[in-house]
Write a protein that holds these residues in place. Structure first.
Motif, mmCIF file in Angstrom:
data_model
loop_
_atom_site.group_PDB
_atom_site.id
_atom_site.type_symbol
_atom_site.label_atom_id
_atom_site.label_comp_id
_atom_site.label_asym_id
_atom_site.label_seq_id
_atom_site.Cartn_x
_atom_site.Cartn_y
_atom_site.Cartn_z
ATOM 1 N N PHE A 172 -4.522 -26.302 -45.837
ATOM 2 C CA PHE A 172 -4.618 -27.718 -46.207
ATOM 3 C C PHE A 172 -5.645 -27.993 -47.296
ATOM 4 O O PHE A 172 -6.058 -29.121 -47.499
ATOM 5 N N ARG A 173 -6.056 -26.940 -47.998
ATOM 6 C CA ARG A 173 -7.047 -27.126 -49.059
ATOM 7 C C ARG A 173 -6.525 -28.055 -50.151
ATOM 8 O O ARG A 173 -7.257 -28.885 -50.693
ATOM 9 N N PHE A 174 -5.241 -27.914 -50.452
ATOM 10 C CA PHE A 174 -4.683 -28.707 -51.548
ATOM 11 C C PHE A 174 -4.222 -30.065 -51.033
ATOM 12 O O PHE A 174 -3.386 -30.157 -50.137
ATOM 13 N N ARG A 175 -4.803 -31.111 -51.647
ATOM 14 C CA ARG A 175 -4.505 -32.468 -51.189
ATOM 15 C C ARG A 175 -3.113 -32.918 -51.604
ATOM 16 O O ARG A 175 -2.547 -33.826 -51.030
ATOM 17 N N ALA A 193 1.527 -30.361 -36.927
ATOM 18 C CA ALA A 193 0.080 -30.433 -36.758
ATOM 19 C C ALA A 193 -0.657 -30.034 -38.030
ATOM 20 O O ALA A 193 -0.154 -29.262 -38.835
ATOM 21 N N SER A 194 -1.858 -30.582 -38.169
ATOM 22 C CA SER A 194 -2.642 -30.286 -39.354
ATOM 23 C C SER A 194 -3.741 -29.280 -39.046
ATOM 24 O O SER A 194 -4.723 -29.183 -39.753
ATOM 25 N N SER A 195 -3.567 -28.528 -37.962
ATOM 26 C CA SER A 195 -4.520 -27.457 -37.711
ATOM 27 C C SER A 195 -3.826 -26.291 -37.006
ATOM 28 O O SER A 195 -2.721 -26.438 -36.478
ATOM 29 N N PHE A 196 -4.521 -25.163 -37.019
ATOM 30 C CA PHE A 196 -3.986 -23.946 -36.420
ATOM 31 C C PHE A 196 -4.880 -23.533 -35.258
ATOM 32 O O PHE A 196 -6.080 -23.822 -35.254
ATOM 33 N N VAL A 197 -4.285 -22.858 -34.279
ATOM 34 C CA VAL A 197 -5.026 -22.435 -33.091
ATOM 35 C C VAL A 197 -4.632 -20.996 -32.737
ATOM 36 O O VAL A 197 -3.630 -20.478 -33.224
ATOM 37 N N TRP A 198 -5.459 -20.361 -31.901
ATOM 38 C CA TRP A 198 -5.054 -19.075 -31.327
ATOM 39 C C TRP A 198 -3.981 -19.319 -30.280
ATOM 40 O O TRP A 198 -4.043 -20.276 -29.533
ATOM 41 N N ARG A 199 -3.007 -18.426 -30.204
ATOM 42 C CA ARG A 199 -2.004 -18.506 -29.145
ATOM 43 C C ARG A 199 -1.776 -17.089 -28.632
ATOM 44 O O ARG A 199 -1.758 -16.141 -29.401
ATOM 45 N N GLU A 200 -1.631 -16.968 -27.303
ATOM 46 C CA GLU A 200 -1.318 -15.659 -26.731
ATOM 47 C C GLU A 200 0.059 -15.229 -27.213
ATOM 48 O O GLU A 200 0.976 -16.035 -27.288
ATOM 49 N N ASP A 201 0.187 -13.951 -27.521
ATOM 50 C CA ASP A 201 1.469 -13.432 -27.994
ATOM 51 C C ASP A 201 2.162 -12.706 -26.842
ATOM 52 O O ASP A 201 1.732 -11.640 -26.417
ATOM 53 N N GLY A 202 3.243 -13.268 -26.348
ATOM 54 C CA GLY A 202 3.960 -12.645 -25.237
ATOM 55 C C GLY A 202 4.899 -11.535 -25.662
ATOM 56 O O GLY A 202 5.448 -10.825 -24.819
ATOM 57 N N PHE A 203 5.077 -11.375 -26.967
ATOM 58 C CA PHE A 203 6.059 -10.403 -27.452
ATOM 59 C C PHE A 203 5.404 -9.062 -27.759
ATOM 60 O O PHE A 203 4.247 -8.991 -28.154
ATOM 61 N N THR A 204 6.197 -7.999 -27.572
ATOM 62 C CA THR A 204 5.756 -6.657 -27.923
ATOM 63 C C THR A 204 6.657 -6.119 -29.029
ATOM 64 O O THR A 204 7.881 -6.236 -28.941
ATOM 65 N N HIS A 205 6.026 -5.560 -30.061
ATOM 66 C CA HIS A 205 6.825 -4.895 -31.104
ATOM 67 C C HIS A 205 7.285 -3.545 -30.575
ATOM 68 O O HIS A 205 6.464 -2.725 -30.148
ATOM 69 N N ILE A 206 8.584 -3.310 -30.575
ATOM 70 C CA ILE A 206 9.136 -2.057 -30.075
ATOM 71 C C ILE A 206 9.690 -1.272 -31.266
ATOM 72 O O ILE A 206 10.558 -1.772 -31.991
ATOM 73 N N ALA A 207 9.195 -0.030 -31.445
ATOM 74 C CA ALA A 207 9.698 0.801 -32.549
ATOM 75 C C ALA A 207 11.117 1.263 -32.232
ATOM 76 O O ALA A 207 11.572 1.190 -31.090
ATOM 77 N N ASP A 208 11.800 1.747 -33.266
ATOM 78 C CA ASP A 208 13.210 2.098 -33.097
ATOM 79 C C ASP A 208 13.416 3.232 -32.097
ATOM 80 O O ASP A 208 14.455 3.322 -31.448
ATOM 81 N N ASP A 209 12.413 4.126 -31.978
ATOM 82 C CA ASP A 209 12.588 5.272 -31.083
ATOM 83 C C ASP A 209 11.830 5.060 -29.770
ATOM 84 O O ASP A 209 11.555 5.994 -29.041
#
Lengths: 552, 122, 177
Positions: free
Chosen positions: C149-152, C12-28
């Protein structure tokens, strides 16, 4: 020379638009200075002592007459009517306003120039031989490979945020006019016994506070594989170069830490697993680039010019100019003309807008419209007919550009130093001016012969002091400007790093000390020895005695 | 504490500027002088709150040259004057008593003019 | 739920918001119940990865710039996300790591930029193969699209498969078409 096509133009236009957006965000406060600084540096914009400085890229030191006129115009409109040619074959404007920079970039783009990657931790402008395409010495035209590198390195997605800056030099002649061995990568084009073109690849050279000469990691890289091999080197460096200490982040430190053998092994391992077809230029593109450099249709000319000989007899200053500033050309009846930007009393490397216009006009009239920049901060008209030399000399004289001192003691490299630069410890330009005045009499300079004096106002070594026959490094000693002298450096094919002479001398003692060194050389020299040869034969002792007897 | 002033570079044009009672002035002769730590620091804090006006403000030490305050550091005197090789360029072109004092003063050729980093020659 | 800037489809030539289902879990930190989707460090993955994958969790690995991507080569097919960290935006090591994951190891899953992720690097990150972004500079997908996509035209072939100038000039399409 290579002319930009619609694709090349679009890239610099789009880059200009991108930078305009970044400047607007900075001015509005959307970007902090901390965030903006690396972005403006990627576009050659520094904040110096008195104003912003914009470093314009002159790809491999090659300019058209129209481009030089474009620089002259920008110097008049946006600066104080002059520019400064640097030791990296670029041009700096010293009095730039941030808010005007986007307009300046648009003006540069109109003549196919830009400031892309003239600073920042990315691949910088490639250094090349200012005599490329003109000297009979070369085995191939190095500009073909420089242009390939320019395209590959421009906005490279993977190699634009390296641990530190990265400089490449390409030369194809046995006489090295690029200082290849003090670049991060030095590439020397050679033919092997079968006549195949290849690069000797040297890595890990550099100056700064930890100077090294490059080490050869590959004797003969087939030329078609240049870009993939460079990619392999850059990938190893990008992943493993140090980022914890700015003074240990150059590739030379990584090469020294791993050992050249291990570094080479890692590069080869990367290279052999890389999709080279995706990276290396196809033959048809290389042929397109090569074609762009062979457009000059040299006019037939006699190998001996009777008009030049007559003019030389009539005008001894022309004779001296030809002796020192004019070099042999590959085509009979032609010559390479060096234009000194080192007239004693002037600022080394500075050129006024009027002088730029004068040179551009001479290039159009007598030199196929081409100009080169040397890393010794001079300019070159690479293709001039012998029959036209007297006219070129007269034109240069009228513009105050006919100083016949190329390669002599007054042809001094100096960084901007504390007169402009926010990193400097000491001034460098007035030191150069004072030494140049001492050797301003042409007879005196010629009797001393080839002598490369190089001055840096701080340890970053922009003035290449490590590779000066006499190197001068400004240091701060208890709040005063002091200068450390080194002897025996060379940036040419016989590259070496200078040896420290002894304790640093005070600002007003530098010229007497250089004078004493030259007198010692004149006492010691045998036959036609250069200063460098004499030093290499006799060592430090007589020079030490001369300086410290007279300076203290 | 010896005398001090606050300096910075103008964001838009890169020119050297000095703090003077809430404004930025281009001539060192017009800079506000501080002879105590607190007001100098207070001015610096105000200056730092103007990131869209100036870049990286800092305090500089001053000496007296024939009774005229001038920066202790050679680097800062070059900033206040202009390039030594071009007396017609930069602030020095105007001339005057303070410019003369800036030129006459000696010593302090340090790479940074920042307060506290200067070792004075005694 | 936090949002990601994500490419609206692989080409795709565009970007969109997407829900993030992942959680960052710290080591402890404990992974939480409900067999949620987690992103963990390389060392945590080496310790607990097999067990969590066996439990049926979706697992992503977050690599620091000094973590060798080579070490993940055999695990790539099991990973839902590889997140590469930019401790500072000027630290370009993750660009090489991304290029290696895409080009050498053929990783086709989500490649996420985390840390100091700014739109001034959007085109570099995108070209090296990143396809999702946790922006740290308040950027929107619209701004991301402009930056990428600024650069042609581009000069290099890269993981984004854009045709480089040297192929455009000779009108040879890329091998992938």
């Amino acid at each position: 020379m290579y002319r930009y096509d619609a694709i090349d133009r679009s890239v610099i236009q789009d880059r200009s638009a991108e930078f305009r957006d970044q400047v607007e965000r900075r001015l509005s406060g959307a970007l902090t200075e901390e965030h903006f600084k690396p972005l403006r540096l990627m576009n050659g914009l520094y904040l110096q002592l008195h104003a912003y400085m914009l470093r314009v890229a002159i790809p491999y030191g090659a300019l058209s007459s129209d481009q030089l006129r474009g620089l002259a115009r920008i110097g008049r409109i946006y600066d104080k009517g002059y520019g400064h040619f640097t030791t990296r074959q670029n041009l700096q404007f010293n009095w730039i306003r941030l808010e005007q920079t986007p307009d300046i970039l648009d003006a540069l783009a109109e003549v196919d120039l830009h400031a892309i990657q003239t600073s920042g931790n990315c691949i910088r402008n490639t250094t090349s031989d200012p005599y490329a395409g003109a000297t009979a010495e070369e085995v191939d035209d190095p500009r073909v490979w420089c242009e390939a590198i320019r395209q590959w390195s421009t906005l490279h997605p993977e190699f634009s945020y390296l641990p530190r800056k990265f400089k490449i030099a390409v030369t194809a002649a046995p006489q090295d006019r690029t200082a290849a061995k003090v670049h991060d990568i030095g590439l020397v084009l050679r033919r092997d016994r079968d006549g195949q073109l290849g690069f000797e690849v040297m890595v890990g050279g550099g100056m700064g506070r930890t100077p090294y000469l490059g080490t050869t990691i590959r004797e003969h890289l087939p030329v078609q594989s240049l870009l993939s091999y460079l990619s392999a080197i850059l990938r190893v460096y990008n992943r493993h170069g140090r980022r914890d200490n700015i003074f240990k982040a150059r590739v030379k430190i990584l090469v020294a830490a791993l050992g050249a053998g291990e570094f080479a092994r890692q590069v080869e391992a990367e290279w052999t697993t890389m999709d080279r077809v995706a990276v290396d230029l196809p033959d048809v593109e290389l042929a397109r680039i090569r074609g762009a450099f062979s457009y000059v249709r040299f006019v037939d000319a006699s190998p001996v010019s009777s008009s030049l000989e007559a003019a030389r007899r009539a005008d001894p200053t022309l004779g001296r100019f030809v002796r020192n500033n004019v070099k042999p050309h590959k085509i009979a009846g032609h010559a390479i003309v060096n234009i000194s930007l080192k007239t004693p009393g002037e600022v080394p490397g500075d050129c006024s807008s009027d002088q730029m216009d004068a040179i551009a006009n001479l290039a159009d009239q007598y030199g196929y419209g081409e100009i080169r920049v040397t890393h010794e901060q001079n300019l070159v008209l690479p293709h001039v007919k012998l029959d036209d030399l007297a006219a070129v000399h007269a034109g240069l004289k009228a513009a105050g550009l006919a100083c016949p001192n190329v390669g002599l003691a007054s042809d001094i490299i100096a960084c901007p130093g504390l007169d402009y630069c926010s990193l400097a410890n000491t001034r460098a330009i007035p030191v150069a001016q004072s030494i140049a005045q001492r050797f301003s009499m042409p007879d005196v300079a010629e009797s001393v012969g080839e002598l490369k004096i190089k001055i840096s106002g701080c340890i970053n070594a922009c003035g290449h002091h490590h590779v000066g026959h006499i190197g001068i490094l400004g240091v701060d000693k208890k709040g005063e400007e002091f200068f450390q002298l080194t002897l025996g450096g060379s940036g040419a094919e016989d590259a070496s790093l200078g040896d420290v002479l002894g304790p640093a001398v005070a600002y007003d003692q530098v010229t007497p000390a250089v004078d004493a060194l030259v007198q010692a050389y004149l006492r010691e020299r045998r036959g036609a020895e250069r200063f460098l040869d004499t030093y290499r034969r006799v060592g430090l002792t007589p020079f030490k005695a001369a300086v410290y007897a007279e300076a203290h | 504490m010896s005398l001090a002033a606050v300096t910075a570079s103008d964001l838009r044009d890169g020119e050297v500027v000095f703090w003077a009672e809430g404004r930025w002035v281009k001539r060192f002769a017009d800079a506000e002088l501080f002879n105590a730590v607190e007001p100098g620091q207070a001015a610096l804090d105000l200056a730092r709150a103007q990131p869209t006006i100036v870049v990286e403000p800092y305090l500089i030490n001053l000496d007296l040259e024939g009774g005229v305050p001038v920066p202790t550091s050679y680097r800062e005197r070059v900033r206040a004057l202009g390039p030594t090789i071009h007396p017609e360029m930069g602030k020095q072109a105007e001339g005057g008593l303070v410019v003369q004092a800036l030129r006459a003063h000696a010593g302090g050729a340090r790479s940074s003019g920042r307060l506290g980093l200067i070792r004075l020659k005694r | 739920m936090p949002k990601l800037i994500s490419r609206d489809g692989p080409e795709a030539s565009s970007f969109v918001w997407r829900e993030d289902g992942f959680t960052h879990i710290a080591d402890d930190e404990a992974p939480g119940g409900e067999l949620g989707q987690v992103i963990i460090s390389l060392s945590r993955f080496q310790a607990d990865g097999d067990r969590w994958l066996a439990e049926g969790r979706s697992v992503g690995v977050r690599l620091k710039p000094e973590d060798p991507v080579e070490g993940l080569a055999y695990d790539l097919p099991r990973l839902a996300v590889v997140a590469l960290e930019f401790p500072k935006f000027r630290d370009g090591r993750a660009l090489s790591a991304a290029a290696l994951l895409r080009e050498r190891y053929g990783y086709a899953g989500e490649l996420r930029a985390v840390g100091e992720v700014v739109r001034d690097l959007a085109k570099e990150m995108s070209r090296c193969g990143f396809d999702s972004f946790e922006p740290s500079d308040g950027s929107t997908p619209e701004q991301w699209t402009i930056s990428v996509f600024r650069f042609r035209h581009v000069y290099q072939s890269a993981a984004d498969r854009r045709a480089p100038a040297f192929r455009e000039r000779i009108h040879i399409p890329t091998a992938e078409g």
